[in-house]
Enzyme design. Structure first.
Site, mmCIF file in Angstrom:
data_model
loop_
_atom_site.group_PDB
_atom_site.id
_atom_site.type_symbol
_atom_site.label_atom_id
_atom_site.label_comp_id
_atom_site.label_asym_id
_atom_site.label_seq_id
_atom_site.Cartn_x
_atom_site.Cartn_y
_atom_site.Cartn_z
ATOM 1 N N ASP A 81 0.810 -1.227 0.000
ATOM 2 C CA ASP A 81 0.000 0.000 0.000
ATOM 3 C C ASP A 81 0.843 1.277 0.000
ATOM 4 O O ASP A 81 2.002 1.278 0.379
ATOM 5 C CB ASP A 81 -0.991 0.010 1.174
ATOM 6 C CG ASP A 81 -0.330 -0.240 2.529
ATOM 7 O OD1 ASP A 81 0.680 -0.958 2.593
ATOM 8 O OD2 ASP A 81 -0.827 0.303 3.536
ATOM 9 N N GLU A 139 -0.849 -2.046 5.253
ATOM 10 C CA GLU A 139 0.117 -2.061 6.369
ATOM 11 C C GLU A 139 0.114 -0.716 7.071
ATOM 12 O O GLU A 139 0.268 -0.650 8.288
ATOM 13 C CB GLU A 139 1.527 -2.390 5.851
ATOM 14 C CG GLU A 139 2.535 -2.698 6.953
ATOM 15 C CD GLU A 139 3.071 -1.457 7.655
ATOM 16 O OE1 GLU A 139 3.308 -1.521 8.880
ATOM 17 O OE2 GLU A 139 3.236 -0.406 7.006
#
Ligand code: NI
Length: 393
Positions: A81, A139
């Site tokens: 991400d 995350e």
């Protein structure tokens, strides 16, 4: 084996840089990694891995079957991400999405996972057991690891490796740490309920702002006077709100913050300890309180055997002067710790510092990574993966 891995990595390097630049140019926020996941799944399938998508919402799992006979399975976790940051780097592969940027190097991490899968898939006849590649979403909001584990990503996994880039380590070098690498992070919210009244007559009210202020200063002082100074705690209240008018005593105040710790015992006792102090302040001044404490992620505690595995692989591959021991843990948090509740593992740092350039920290709009680190990371992971089966059961 090391020479073969190095040769394969050098040959793949241009392709890996292309992959990294593609992912970098098309960043996606936590939990919305749809295109990134599809792209990763495509590359994994083309290498002959068994691919499952939507593991942990937008996560991807690729299973590589080693043709040896070990039933031990190693997982390699990389995250994918990006962050809500407007990129300020002038590159032809800079983010094409205004306000979204791979400022934490997860584009490099995804590339490392793919590169390692490409290399190991070409060596699967010699690979003693299965390697499971976890491409984790979200995350940055400390959610993705939990999502993936809930969907079975750690089932039958016996060991796990992770990696994070680090700009203050020069590119092509590796940072190793035994034990605590990152801190446990919890979230807390406290409501202090007093009694409103006229600003001129405090004795007839219970001033929630003053009581909240007492609670904050007592907590900060108590850390230094009642807690073991060798076991750090950071308590930060980043939000405070309450009150309606300058001349009206506030009846209710909300405090919200984050609590960080490293030692497992401190981590265990932290919520009761904080609540105890808030409760005693409130009872002294006749206020009520509400205490909400949310565990976010525990501390990453690198396993000794798995850390040694990475360290030895890196020293053999790159020589000792390119492998450094990280002297101190970080009080940042990383949800890699959640996988460690299911299997021993270790996360290392991959240097991406560019020589002669100011190395902006992670999460900075001008963060840049030296792509030379990709080969270093891929070789280290692939070689450590092979050596994993040399460890005793
Ligand atoms: Ni990160």
């Amino acid at each position: 084996m090391l020479d073969r891995i190095k040769t394969l990595a050098e040959k793949l390097a241009p392709r890996l840089i292309e992959i990294r630049r593609h992912i970098h140019a098309h960043p996606e926020l936590s939990g919305q990694e749809y295109q990134t996941a599809a792209y990763i799944a495509g590359v994994l399938s083309s290498c002959g891995l068994h691919v499952e998508e939507e593991i942990g919402k937008t996560g991807v799992v690729g299973e590589l079957e080693g043709l040896g006979h070990s039933d031990r399975r190693l997982a390699i976790r990389t995250d994918m991400d990006a962050l809500p940051i407007n990129e300020r780097v002038d590159l032809d592969f800079a983010s094409r999405k205004p306000g979204v940027m791979h400022a934490c190097g997860h584009d490099i991490h995804s590339t490392l996972g793919l590169g390692t899968a490409m290399i190991l898939s070409q060596l699967r006849e010699e690979l003693p057991g299965n390697v499971r590649f976890l491409f984790q979403p979200a995350e940055e909001i400390a959610q993705g690891a939990g999502w993936m584990i809930r969907d079975g990503a750690m089932r039958d996994v016996n060991g796990i490796l992770g990696v994070h880039v680090f700009p203050s380590i020069p590119a092509r070098s590796i940072g190793i740490r035994y034990g605590a690498l990152t801190a446990a992070a919890d979230e807390l919210e406290i409501f202090i309920q007093g009694e409103s009244g006229h600003g001129a007559r405090p004795h007839e009210a219970k001033d929630a702002i003053w009581i909240a202020a007492q609670a904050i200063s007592t907590l900060q002082q108590a850390i230094s006077r009642t807690q073991n100074p060798l076991r750090p705690i950071v308590l930060t209240f980043g939000q405070i709100s309450g009150g309606r008018a300058p001349n009206v005593i506030a009846d209710r105040v909300r405090l919200a913050g984050t609590a960080r710790s490293l030692h497992p015992e401190t981590y265990q006792n932290l919520p009761q300890w904080i609540e105890g102090i808030v409760a005693s302040i409130c009872s002294t001044y006749g206020a009520k309180y509400e205490f909400n404490y949310k565990r976010q992620v525990p501390s990453v505690q690198n396993d000794g055997v798995m850390t040694q595995l990475i360290e030895e692989a890196a020293r053999e591959a790159w020589g000792s002067d390119r492998v450094q021991r990280i002297p101190e843990p970080s009080l940042g948090a990383e949800d890699f710790s959640l996988y460690l509740e299911h299997a021993p593992g270790s996360m290392f740092r991959l240097g991406v510092g560019i020589p002669g350039k100011p190395n902006h920290p992670l999460h900075h709009p001008a963060f840049e990574a030296d792509e030379a680190a990709i080969v270093t990371g891929v070789v280290t992971l692939a070689y450590a993966a092979f050596k994993y089966w040399d460890l005793k059961d």
